[in-house]
Design an enzyme around this catalytic site. Sequence first.
Site, PDB file in Angstrom:
ATOM      1  N   HIS A   1      50.073   9.743 -52.380  1.00 21.50           N
ATOM      2  CA  HIS A   1      48.828  11.030 -52.410  1.00 21.50           C
ATOM      3  C   HIS A   1      47.710  10.024 -52.573  1.00 21.50           C
ATOM      4  CE1 HIS A   1      51.438  14.414 -52.566  1.00 21.50           C
ATOM      5  NE2 HIS A   1      52.272  13.744 -53.519  1.00 21.50           N
TER       6      HIS A   1
ATOM      7  N   THR B   1      56.884  -2.005 -57.949  1.00 20.07           N
ATOM      8  CA  THR B   1      55.941  -1.703 -57.158  1.00 20.07           C
ATOM      9  C   THR B   1      55.285  -2.732 -56.048  1.00 20.07           C
ATOM     10  OG1 THR B   1      54.662  -2.803 -58.975  1.00 20.07           O
ATOM     11  CG2 THR B   1      54.679  -0.400 -59.111  1.00 20.07           C
TER      12      THR B   1
END
Length: 183
Positions: free
Chosen positions: A113, A163
Site C-alpha cells: 500500500h 525485506t
Amino acid sequence: MRSEKEKMLAGELYCPEDEELVKERNSVRNLIFELNHTRPAEKELREEILKQLIVAKGSFHIEVPFNCDYGYNIEVGENFYANYGCIILDVNKVSIGKNVLLAPNVQIYTASHPVDPEERLTGKEFAKPISIGDNTWIGGGTIICPGVRIGNNVTIGAGSVVTKDIPDNSVAVGNPCRVKRMI
C-alpha cells in the site's frame, strides 16, 4: 486505457475493488475453501484443485490450509513443497524454483500500500513480484516482503522477515533478514 488488472500486474497503483478482480478473487476463494476442507484421504481432489490454482512445472505438494489471492500469478518448479499454513498474496508474479521447501506458516506478500496516508486512503494499492530460486529452504514463520529476490541454494532461518534481496549460496536469518554466511 489499461485495465485495473493490467495495472496490478505492471506494479502500478490499481483499484482492488475492480469488478473483474473481485470476481477472480471470489472464484479463487471458493476453490481455496474446497481445498482447505478436503479430508486427508481426498488426495486426488486436493491435487485437482491445486492444479486449477497454480502454474506448476512438475510435481509439487502443498499442505492445507493454504491461502492465495489469485493463484494464476504463482509459478512453482519441480519438487516444490509448502507445509501447513502457507499464505501467498499473489497480486503480482511469484516465481518459485525447483526443489524449494517452505516450512509451516511461511507468508509471501507481493501486495503493498502507498506510504502516503492521503494516497493510501484512496483505496488503491500496488504489488511487486517475488522470486525464489532453486534448492532453497524457507524456515517456519518467515515473511517475504514485496519485490524481494531470493537466490539459488539459500537457507532462510525460521521467523525471518525478508525485506531485501538475498544472494545465491547463502544462509540468512533475522528481522530484518541478513546474510550470516555463504555456503
